[in-house]
Design a protein around this motif. Structure first.
Motif, PDB file in Angstrom:
ATOM      1  N   THR A 272       9.134   2.245 -25.872  1.00  0.00           N
ATOM      2  CA  THR A 272       8.580   3.594 -25.377  1.00  0.00           C
ATOM      3  C   THR A 272       7.573   4.147 -26.457  1.00  0.00           C
ATOM      4  OG1 THR A 272      10.679   4.626 -26.524  1.00  0.00           O
ATOM      5  CG2 THR A 272      10.752   4.140 -23.922  1.00  0.00           C
ATOM      6  N   GLY A 273       7.719   4.036 -27.826  1.00  0.00           N
ATOM      7  CA  GLY A 273       6.698   4.515 -28.584  1.00  0.00           C
ATOM      8  C   GLY A 273       5.286   3.654 -28.511  1.00  0.00           C
TER       9      GLY A 273
ATOM     10  N   ALA B 151       3.776   4.866 -25.380  1.00  0.00           N
ATOM     11  CA  ALA B 151       3.300   6.309 -25.409  1.00  0.00           C
ATOM     12  C   ALA B 151       2.037   6.356 -25.898  1.00  0.00           C
ATOM     13  CB  ALA B 151       4.128   7.271 -26.094  1.00  0.00           C
ATOM     14  N   GLU B 152       1.868   5.339 -27.084  1.00  0.00           N
ATOM     15  CA  GLU B 152       0.613   5.394 -27.766  1.00  0.00           C
ATOM     16  C   GLU B 152      -0.535   4.740 -26.749  1.00  0.00           C
ATOM     17  OE1 GLU B 152      -0.994   2.913 -31.628  1.00  0.00           O
ATOM     18  OE2 GLU B 152       1.051   3.300 -31.512  1.00  0.00           O
TER      19      GLU B 152
ATOM     20  N   ILE C 213       5.718  10.398 -27.432  1.00  0.00           N
ATOM     21  CA  ILE C 213       6.722   9.645 -27.013  1.00  0.00           C
ATOM     22  C   ILE C 213       7.662  10.462 -26.228  1.00  0.00           C
ATOM     23  CG2 ILE C 213       8.085  10.288 -28.998  1.00  0.00           C
ATOM     24  CD1 ILE C 213       9.197   7.087 -28.634  1.00  0.00           C
ATOM     25  N   THR C 214       7.842  11.734 -26.464  1.00  0.00           N
ATOM     26  CA  THR C 214       8.796  12.575 -25.528  1.00  0.00           C
ATOM     27  C   THR C 214       8.122  12.601 -24.216  1.00  0.00           C
ATOM     28  OG1 THR C 214       7.786  14.545 -26.477  1.00  0.00           O
ATOM     29  CG2 THR C 214       9.857  13.932 -27.382  1.00  0.00           C
TER      30      THR C 214
ATOM     31  N   ARG D 201       8.914   9.495 -22.337  1.00  0.00           N
ATOM     32  CA  ARG D 201      10.414   9.410 -21.994  1.00  0.00           C
ATOM     33  C   ARG D 201      10.862  10.138 -20.840  1.00  0.00           C
ATOM     34  NH1 ARG D 201      12.383   9.375 -28.076  1.00  0.00           N
ATOM     35  NH2 ARG D 201      12.338   7.076 -28.597  1.00  0.00           N
TER      36      ARG D 201
END
Length: 199
Positions: free
Chosen positions: A5-6, A9-10, A16-17, A20
């Motif tokens: 997920t990190g 997100a990048e 990242i939140t 999520r």
């Protein structure tokens, strides 16, 4: 290829939140687990990254409101069981979860004629039928006659479910669902200009 997920997100240029929330909303296909980590297919992330913005200039108003929500969570409110969005909720529960109670300028929301609902900047549902509103003792508004024109069950494709019975509602749902709609607000409701003049 799978991303954490990190990493996802990048790739999308978001926190990242923020990413999520999409995971929790149940609109991303092909998720798997590697230990405690949730893994996301690369093609899903690429589909999100290249998602188009909606053609807001096709709307007949100069401004619309946008309802920014989190993933659905349980609530003990008497008239509904959920608040927020989840692609797995039945349409009747989803409508109840989204039509109130929000801090907003209800007249401006109604004037726009449509209320796109976003999770992390992606339109996941569309509400219409906003002409009448109620206000509670906390100064929050609800739209009891709101209609769920459609919603997203898979954001990557995207796969949309049209629930509208009116042609105009159907057109709005098809125009907006699954698109990427940026909005900025300190609260749940934001206002976005459509870069058009009212007809």
């Amino acid at each position: 290829m799978l991303l954490t997920t990190g990493q996802a997100a990048e790739e999308l240029g978001c926190a990242i939140t923020t990413f999520r929330r999409l995971v929790s909303a149940g609109v991303l296909p092909g998720l798997s687990r590697r230990g405690v980590r949730i893994m996301v297919p690369l093609d899903v992330v690429q589909a999100l990254r290249t998602r188009e913005h909606p053609p807001l200039d096709q709307l007949p108003t100069t401004e619309i409101a946008v309802l920014r929500v989190d993933a659905a969570r349980r609530t003990d409110e008497p008239e509904r069981s959920w608040i927020g969005f989840a692609g797995t909720l039945p349409p009747e529960d989803l409508l109840k979860a989204l039509r109130g109670w929000w801090r907003c300028d209800a007249e401006s929301v109604a004037a726009g004629g449509v209320l796109p609902v976003t999770v992390s900047g992606y339109v996941v549902a569309v509400l219409t039928g906003l002409e009448r509103w109620e206000k509670n003792s906390e100064g929050r508004h609800a739209f009891p006659d709101a209609r769920l024109a459609g919603y997203v069950t898979d954001l990557a494709v995207p796969h949309i479910s049209i629930t509208a019975s009116l042609d105009d509602d159907r057109r709005l749902a098809e125009l907006l669902l699954g698109t990427r709609l940026a909005s900025h607000s300190g609260g749940a409701i934001a206002y976005v200009t459509t870069h058009t003049t009212a007809r």
